[in-house]
Write an enzyme that holds these catalytic residues in place. Structure first.
Site, PDB file in Angstrom:
ATOM      1  N   ASN A   1       0.839  -1.197   0.000  1.00 12.55           N
ATOM      2  CA  ASN A   1       0.000   0.000   0.000  1.00 12.55           C
ATOM      3  C   ASN A   1       0.870   1.242   0.000  1.00 12.55           C
ATOM      4  OD1 ASN A   1      -2.498  -1.384   0.200  1.00 12.55           O
ATOM      5  ND2 ASN A   1      -2.062  -1.766   2.364  1.00 12.55           N
TER       6      ASN A   1
ATOM      7  N   ASP B   1       7.964  -1.049 -17.348  1.00 14.20           N
ATOM      8  CA  ASP B   1       6.548  -0.931 -16.971  1.00 14.20           C
ATOM      9  C   ASP B   1       5.994   0.453 -17.287  1.00 14.20           C
ATOM     10  OD1 ASP B   1       4.215  -2.067 -16.129  1.00 14.20           O
ATOM     11  OD2 ASP B   1       4.610  -1.832 -13.988  1.00 14.20           O
TER      12      ASP B   1
END
Ligand code: ATP
Length: 486
Positions: free
Chosen positions: A91, A211
């Site tokens: 997170n 990415d």
């Protein structure tokens, strides 16, 4: 867009597939060599980020570090405000220092983004190595368009990375706000130019990003970009800069592909890094304008992007870095990643092409009805196709769009050896006519297309600490243009 991951790059039981010729330790592995993880406190790392040295956020952390027992920053120094997002590894929280800083930022508060990774959970999923690679890369970075790692420490079985907070969201969300859900060509050029500079720096550090997609391009408070999320990146420990001298006028020098712009074969160059001096060997040539529709860069062996007359050029590119991992996001995967033939830094130039296409046309170029169809479209021999330039476009707009198409087609060359950027790196991309007029050294001083509206300052007394339940709640963007922090 779902990401595809294969862990083989991170399997420490396997010998590295990245051994390059004449190997020596790279800059990045030297920087990361102090990365042993200490329990509980801050991990020893270099607190040296010249680009951020004068920033209030950096100074505030330095003050806390100086005052802390043992000189370490830890979780206790921060107050978590809200969860910003979550990903495969952990997170990310908006947070601030518990002790108010002496010199607040212009917006009055100093915020940070803290990525929290549960090491036990990652170890169970055999993804711990990925988190470690990301941390090593973040520690080494010091660039205006890449994250600044202010601190990293451990708390119990959590590993925490404290980074610069980007209040502007990501470019995927930003695109949805644009007319027709697409960026203007001028905006796309701005974001693409900053991305090129970030990729250039990463490649110089021996990192293949792998990415690139709008979701991973965050917008800073000043509207400039920050590439995020390095857990799929490939770190090449054996990349070293190498100087190849090119005698004046010798077009048959050590690497003919350097003077001819593209390698004409599909075999990737074998030097671990090409660092070459173009000693006056420069050529000027106009980019041929494609007439919309399809542009086949693979078939176009002899056309070249425009060359500037720079007398010398230093190129550092991990062209020989090789991985066989199947990582990335379906619509952004390069053909060589899908086919498993081994891939290197050229995948970043491919993803730049997909990224530009999505910014300009509002969709990715090879998207099919299913993931399988998307992958089949990518590996097929069919070149990328572009929508026709609208008849309503002015002459200038038409030319600009055609230049963008030409660049995208060259970046989306299916054969990695023919792809723009695959031979000598970013210089090939920067010289393309689409970027004509871009002052590369001053990009970070250019006014961005959009600057996030600063959030209204909130009195410290009103800022409540999150409960455990609140921390788990998904982050909500309250207003189209700005974050409501509390
Ligand atoms: N510096 C930041 N500033 C603001 N928001 C951030 C920042 N870093 C990350 N985020 C938010 O947190 C989310 C998750 O972050 P990140 O992608 O780094 O995590 P991850 O676990 O590596 O994800 P992934 O599954 O994509 O690999 C992002 O989508 C973004 O919305």
């Amino acid at each position: 867009m779902a990401a595809v991951r294969d862990e083989s790059d991170y399997d420490s039981s396997r010998p590295s597939s990245l051994t390059a010729l004449g190997s020596r330790r790279s800059w990045i592995s030297d920087i990361g060599s102090s990365s042993s993880v200490s329990g509980g406190g801050e991990t020893p790392c270099r607190h040296n980020k010249p680009h951020k040295a004068n920033h209030a956020e950096w100074e505030a952390i330095a003050r806390v570090r100086a005052a802390a027992a043992g000189g370490s920053v830890g979780l206790d120094h921060f107050r978590l405000v809200r969860r910003l997002g979550s990903g495969d590894l952990g997170n990310v929280y908006l947070c601030e220092l518990r002790e108010p800083p002496h010199r607040p930022s212009s917006s009055g508060r100093l915020y940070y983004a803290m990525k929290v990774v549960d090491k036990d959970a990652l170890a169970f999923r055999k993804k711990l190595r990925r988190a470690e690679v990301e941390r090593e890369i973040l520690r080494a970075l010091d660039h205006p368009f890449l994250p600044t790692l202010y601190a990293d420490f451990e708390a119990s079985h959590y590993a925490c990375l404290v980074m610069e907070f980007c209040p502007g969201g990501d470019l995927h969300v930003a695109r949805q706000r644009q007319p027709g859900r697409r960026f203007s060509v001028a905006s796309a050029r701005f974001y693409a130019a900053e991305t090129v500079l970030a990729l250039e720096y990463l490649h110089m550090m021996g990192v293949v990003y792998r990415d690139l997609k709008p979701e991973n391009v965050l917008v800073r408070a000043d509207g400039h970009i920050m590439l995020s999320d390095f857990d799929l990146s490939l770190k090449c420990d054996d990349v070293v800069p190498k100087l190849l001298r090119q005698p004046r006028g010798d077009s048959d020098g050590a690497n003919p592909s350097l003077t001819h712009g593209h390698s004409s074969s599909c075999v990737p160059p074998i030097q671990p890094v090409l660092s070459c001096l173009f000693n006056g060997v420069t050529r000027k040539r106009q980019v041929p304008m494609p007439d919309a529709a399809a542009v086949d860069a693979d078939a176009d062996e002899h056309s070249e992007p425009e060359q500037t007359s720079d007398p010398a050029e230093v190129v550092v590119e991990p062209v020989a870095a090789r991985s066989r991992s199947f990582v990335g996001t379906h619509e952004y995967l390069a053909p060589e990643v899908i086919s498993g033939q081994g891939h290197g830094s050229a995948v970043d130039w491919w993803t730049l092409g997909v990224f530009m296409y999505e910014m300009v046309y509002g969709q990715t170029p090879f998207k099919g009805a299913t993931n399988e169809e998307t992958l089949a479209n990518i590996v097929s021999k069919r070149p990328v196709a572009f929508p026709r330039v609208p008849a309503s476009a002015s002459c200038g707009e038409r030319e600009e769009l055609l230049r963008a198409q030409d660049l995208m087609a060259r970046l989306l060359a299916k054969c990695p050896g023919k792809r723009l950027g695959s031979c000598t790196g970013s210089g090939e991309v920067k010289r393309h006519a689409f970027f004509r007029g871009v002052n590369w050294a001053l990009v970070r001083s250019v006014r961005p297309p959009e600057v996030p509206v600063p959030a209204a300052p909130v009195a410290r007394s009103k800022a409540k600490t999150m409960s455990r339940k609140e921390r788990r709640e998904p982050y909500k963007q309250q207003h189209e243009d700005h974050f409501d922090y509390f």
